[in-house]
Write a protein that holds these residues in place. Structure first.
Motif, PDB file in Angstrom:
ATOM      1  N   ARG A 327       0.915  -1.057   0.099  1.00  0.00           N
ATOM      2  CA  ARG A 327      -0.164   0.115  -0.010  1.00  0.00           C
ATOM      3  C   ARG A 327       0.888   1.313  -0.032  1.00  0.00           C
ATOM      4  NH1 ARG A 327      -3.392  -1.145   5.212  1.00  0.00           N
ATOM      5  NH2 ARG A 327      -3.978   1.237   4.675  1.00  0.00           N
ATOM      6  N   ARG A 328       0.230   2.417  -0.685  1.00  0.00           N
ATOM      7  CA  ARG A 328       1.223   3.500  -0.911  1.00  0.00           C
ATOM      8  C   ARG A 328       1.497   4.166   0.422  1.00  0.00           C
ATOM      9  NH1 ARG A 328      -0.128   8.175  -5.659  1.00  0.00           N
ATOM     10  NH2 ARG A 328       2.161   8.806  -5.823  1.00  0.00           N
ATOM     11  N   GLU A 329       0.462   4.195   1.480  1.00  0.00           N
ATOM     12  CA  GLU A 329       0.558   4.859   2.318  1.00  0.00           C
ATOM     13  C   GLU A 329       1.728   4.353   3.562  1.00  0.00           C
ATOM     14  OE1 GLU A 329      -3.350   2.819   2.865  1.00  0.00           O
ATOM     15  OE2 GLU A 329      -2.070   3.664   1.397  1.00  0.00           O
ATOM     16  N   LEU A 330       1.886   2.807   3.258  1.00  0.00           N
ATOM     17  CA  LEU A 330       2.762   2.397   3.956  1.00  0.00           C
ATOM     18  C   LEU A 330       4.098   2.469   3.153  1.00  0.00           C
ATOM     19  CD1 LEU A 330       0.826  -1.097   5.272  1.00  0.00           C
ATOM     20  CD2 LEU A 330       1.286   1.090   6.280  1.00  0.00           C
ATOM     21  N   VAL A 331       4.162   2.442   2.139  1.00  0.00           N
ATOM     22  CA  VAL A 331       5.585   2.925   1.447  1.00  0.00           C
ATOM     23  C   VAL A 331       6.181   4.284   2.143  1.00  0.00           C
ATOM     24  CG1 VAL A 331       6.766   3.190  -0.932  1.00  0.00           C
ATOM     25  CG2 VAL A 331       5.090   1.394  -0.594  1.00  0.00           C
ATOM     26  N   ASP A 332       5.159   5.027   1.961  1.00  0.00           N
ATOM     27  CA  ASP A 332       5.445   6.482   2.414  1.00  0.00           C
ATOM     28  C   ASP A 332       6.151   6.561   4.136  1.00  0.00           C
ATOM     29  OD1 ASP A 332       5.007   8.000   0.083  1.00  0.00           O
ATOM     30  OD2 ASP A 332       3.039   8.646   0.927  1.00  0.00           O
ATOM     31  N   GLU A 333       5.563   5.639   4.764  1.00  0.00           N
ATOM     32  CA  GLU A 333       5.635   5.377   6.157  1.00  0.00           C
ATOM     33  C   GLU A 333       7.202   4.835   6.178  1.00  0.00           C
ATOM     34  OE1 GLU A 333       4.204   3.113  10.267  1.00  0.00           O
ATOM     35  OE2 GLU A 333       3.036   3.429   8.569  1.00  0.00           O
ATOM     36  N   LEU A 334       7.403   3.599   5.375  1.00  0.00           N
ATOM     37  CA  LEU A 334       8.757   2.793   5.497  1.00  0.00           C
ATOM     38  C   LEU A 334       9.820   3.908   4.954  1.00  0.00           C
ATOM     39  CD1 LEU A 334      10.210   0.613   5.834  1.00  0.00           C
ATOM     40  CD2 LEU A 334       9.582  -0.268   3.588  1.00  0.00           C
ATOM     41  N   SER A 335       9.463   4.886   4.052  1.00  0.00           N
ATOM     42  CA  SER A 335      10.712   5.840   3.236  1.00  0.00           C
ATOM     43  C   SER A 335      11.038   6.514   4.568  1.00  0.00           C
ATOM     44  CB  SER A 335      10.007   6.637   2.000  1.00  0.00           C
ATOM     45  OG  SER A 335       9.201   7.361   2.645  1.00  0.00           O
ATOM     46  N   ARG A 336      10.333   6.759   5.539  1.00  0.00           N
ATOM     47  CA  ARG A 336      11.004   7.737   6.731  1.00  0.00           C
ATOM     48  C   ARG A 336      11.633   6.895   7.615  1.00  0.00           C
ATOM     49  NH1 ARG A 336       5.557   9.702   5.559  1.00  0.00           N
ATOM     50  NH2 ARG A 336       4.777   8.628   7.289  1.00  0.00           N
ATOM     51  N   MET A 337      11.731   5.758   7.533  1.00  0.00           N
ATOM     52  CA  MET A 337      12.566   4.752   8.625  1.00  0.00           C
ATOM     53  C   MET A 337      13.560   4.444   8.156  1.00  0.00           C
ATOM     54  SD  MET A 337       9.380   1.724   9.676  1.00  0.00           S
ATOM     55  CE  MET A 337       7.643   2.178   9.894  1.00  0.00           C
ATOM     56  N   PRO A 338      14.934   4.334   9.307  1.00  0.00           N
ATOM     57  CA  PRO A 338      15.994   3.720   9.044  1.00  0.00           C
ATOM     58  C   PRO A 338      15.886   2.156   8.903  1.00  0.00           C
ATOM     59  CG  PRO A 338      15.778   4.128  11.372  1.00  0.00           C
ATOM     60  CD  PRO A 338      14.481   4.761  10.721  1.00  0.00           C
ATOM     61  N   THR A 339      16.552   1.639   8.113  1.00  0.00           N
ATOM     62  CA  THR A 339      16.488   0.228   7.717  1.00  0.00           C
ATOM     63  C   THR A 339      17.849  -0.519   7.764  1.00  0.00           C
ATOM     64  OG1 THR A 339      16.970   0.323   5.299  1.00  0.00           O
ATOM     65  CG2 THR A 339      14.734   0.437   6.220  1.00  0.00           C
ATOM     66  N   ASP A 340      18.631   0.181   8.812  1.00  0.00           N
ATOM     67  CA  ASP A 340      20.068  -0.493   8.811  1.00  0.00           C
ATOM     68  C   ASP A 340      20.783  -0.852   7.746  1.00  0.00           C
ATOM     69  OD1 ASP A 340      19.043   0.060  11.523  1.00  0.00           O
ATOM     70  OD2 ASP A 340      18.791  -2.061  11.942  1.00  0.00           O
ATOM     71  N   GLY A 341      20.945  -0.167   6.493  1.00  0.00           N
ATOM     72  CA  GLY A 341      21.427  -0.382   5.455  1.00  0.00           C
ATOM     73  C   GLY A 341      20.980  -1.512   4.560  1.00  0.00           C
ATOM     74  N   VAL A 342      19.808  -2.093   5.041  1.00  0.00           N
ATOM     75  CA  VAL A 342      19.326  -3.094   4.327  1.00  0.00           C
ATOM     76  C   VAL A 342      18.357  -2.598   3.216  1.00  0.00           C
ATOM     77  CG1 VAL A 342      17.589  -5.005   4.078  1.00  0.00           C
ATOM     78  CG2 VAL A 342      19.142  -4.556   6.205  1.00  0.00           C
TER      79      VAL A 342
END
Length: 612
Positions: A327-342
């Motif tokens: 879902r697009r809103e969740l992609v937006d949310e993930l884009s603001r999260m650190p993913t530890d280089g993954v």
């Protein structure tokens, strides 16, 4: 223009050649009051250039231009850009010997390229000429190529390097030129549109581009890769790339197929989006199984909408890559999260740029991608003026805007567009409006009033239209197409979005869609081959959900096919993948494009359409 090519800007050998050409002319004796200059060999190159500029300041027009040109060549060799510009500013080409008059233009173009200004460089360069030496023509071709590489015109840049070979002195120089061409091809971004543009070029240029496609593609297995190589050798028999470069291309392709071993797949498995999420999951797993089932795939449910905890749970397992969410809103949310280089392969497009440090790629079945391809196809068919019917919805607005922007960018025109109520059954209002039939009736009424009689009348639609752009699901398109015919537009080509076909072929039900052209996926169109075989296998395993979401299965399948490219840092080179949704390629900004195929309703059934 037929001249272009990549090259190290102003190599030392070329600059030295210019110096030799200049020094072959007689040097004026210094004025009696001036001390004799030091011998050239006793000075550093920079001192030599400065001394030449000093001599030029007191010389006549012809000698001043010659000395400045010689100094400029030295400054260029030393990387003294501003000094070279100043030296060239005082060069008057008409004062130079005939064989040197082209050199100032070449040097100015090379300086512009060195500073990253390709358009001025391309404007400065003359075309190669029989009046110039082979060395000068070779430099011109090299500069053309570099300029074209810098502006992203890959097909014509390659053509320029191919043409450059005619001016090179020996086999060794030709081999160097070919190696440079090949190196640039392996580094340059590739997109399907480049290969379409190259169709107008010579076979040698097309062969180099196709060889790069082979090297940069991801193949299902080694047999498919070797079959493609044999096909290239047969199609381009006698091509210079067959000697050595073909083997390198096969080796490059072989390096691009290693998938990651630990994948975190974030998809809705519960909640309102569970069915689409499961279709994507099953397509993803089908591709994984086809590739041999190497590694481990862990599925995480995003159906409840709480993303942060899900991502943290996934990261705790040290995945090589995260795929999702959908879902697009969740992609937006993930884009603001650190993913530890993954790295992340999001299965939708974010509305904002990912935070610094997040390696996010984005793969989406977006309406914009499809609409732009419709505009390109129409324009390439010679259909430049459009009227449009789109639904009153976010999907309709996005499709319309993307189609209009691309068509207008290519020189086409949007004459009119109208929206329709997606819940309606009668679309005569927007159809009459966009065809200007009501205006025709208004003119008839005016004539009737003026004459006092009622002459025979048949409404006439506007006659300046080349095609109709239709954004509509299949159920709506089945009603709009007959109504277009009723309103005197049966002769207008209709190009629709892929939603015009719901994935289930039914010749009787879709008879009213006859002759509509639309973009389609190989997953839907292919009757034979590996994609068709996988589709049949998937359809047997999950008949109900595959019939409902065939394109989402293809989307999941291709998401997995992308992983070897992304895991091997394929972002910069943009490898091409022939796959279920079309020809995939990774753009420099991390978004994934997919070039779809084309279908036309024939006898009520979608069939592959020929290229324009």
């Amino acid at each position: 223009m037929n001249q272009r090519a990549p090259y190290p800007i102003v190599p030392a050998a070329l600059a030295c050649g210019l110096l030799a050409a200049c020094s072959s002319m007689p040097t004026p004796a210094p004025a009696p009051s001036a001390p004799a200059p030091l011998a050239v060999e006793e000075r550093s190159p920079l001192e030599q250039a400065d001394a030449l500029m000093q001599q030029a300041s007191g010389a006549g027009p012809a000698d001043s231009s010659r000395l400045r040109l010689q100094a400029a060549a030295l400054y260029v060799e030393l990387g003294e850009t501003q000094a070279a510009v100043r030296a060239l500013r005082g060069v008057q080409p008409e004062q130079l010997p005939a064989e040197q008059r082209v050199l100032p233009a070449i040097l100015r173009a090379e300086l512009a390229l060195a500073q990253g200004h390709p358009l001025p460089a391309l404007n400065i360069l003359p075309a190669p000429s029989a009046d110039f030496s082979n060395a000068q023509n070779a430099r011109i071709q090299a500069a053309y190529a570099e300029g074209l590489f810098q502006i992203g015109d890959l097909p014509y840049a390659v053509e320029a390097l191919v043409l450059r070979e005619a001016f090179l002195p020996n086999a060794e120089a030709i081999q160097e030129n070919q190696q440079q061409l090949w190196t640039r091809l392996l580094d340059a971004p590739l997109a399907p549109s480049m290969f379409e543009r190259a169709e107008a070029l010579d076979a040698t240029t097309r062969g180099w581009l196709e060889l790069a496609r082979l090297a940069r593609s991801v193949w299902v297995d080694d047999a498919a890769r070797q079959t493609a190589a044999a096909g290239w050798r047969e199609q381009y028999f006698g091509h210079p790339g067959a000697e050595g470069f073909l083997a390198d291309a096969i080796g490059q392709a072989a390096q691009a197929v290693t998938p990651p071993t630990r994948v975190a797949l974030l998809l809705p498995q519960t909640g309102p989006y569970a069915a689409p999420g499961q279709a994507v999951r099953d397509g993803f797993m089908a591709a994984w199984m086809q590739a041999g089932g190497v590694g481990e795939i862990q599925v995480y449910d995003t159906g409840q909408g709480e993303l942060f905890g899900t991502v943290q749970a996934a990261l705790a397992q040290s995945p090589d890559i995260i795929v999702g969410p959908l879902r697009r809103e969740l992609v937006d949310e993930l884009s603001r999260m650190p993913t530890d280089g993954v790295p992340v392969l999001a299965l939708n497009q974010a509305s904002q740029q990912a935070m610094s440090g997040t390696r996010m790629y984005q793969f989406a079945l977006s309406p914009e991608e499809e609409a732009r391809q419709i505009a390109d196809r129409a324009y390439d068919m010679g259909l430049h003026r459009v009227i449009a019917l789109v639904p009153e919805s976010d999907w309709g607005a996005r499709s319309m805007l993307a189609m209009a922007e691309r068509l207008q960018a290519r020189g086409g025109r949007v004459l009119a567009s109208r929206t329709y109520d997606p819940t309606a059954r009668d679309f005569s209002g927007p159809i009459r409006d966009v065809l200007q039939l009501d205006a025709s009736r208004d003119r008839h009424r005016e004539v009737t009033r003026a004459l006092g009689t009622r002459p025979h009348f048949q409404p006439r639609r506007r006659n300046d239209v080349d095609f109709v752009f239709l954004a509509a699901p299949a159920s709506t398109a089945r009603q709009i197409k007959p109504q277009l015919r009723f309103h005197f537009a049966s002769d207008l080509p209709v190009i629709a979005t892929s939603r015009v076909f719901d994935g289930a072929a039914d010749a009787r039900r879709d008879a009213d869609l006859e002759d509509i052209l639309y973009p389609e996926m190989p997953w839907v169109l292919d009757e034979t081959g590996p994609i068709a075989q996988v589709r049949e296998d998937v359809s047997r395993l999950w008949p109900a959900t595959h019939a409902r979401f065939p394109r989402l299965y293809a989307f999941g399948f291709d998401a997995y096919r992308l992983l070897p490219v992304l895991a091997n840092d394929g972002i910069a080179s943009g490898p091409l993948i022939e796959s279920a949704t079309g020809e995939l390629y990774v753009r420099p900004d991390g978004t994934v494009g997919h070039r779809m195929r084309w279908a036309r309703f024939d006898g009520g059934v979608p069939t592959p359409a020929e290229q324009p």
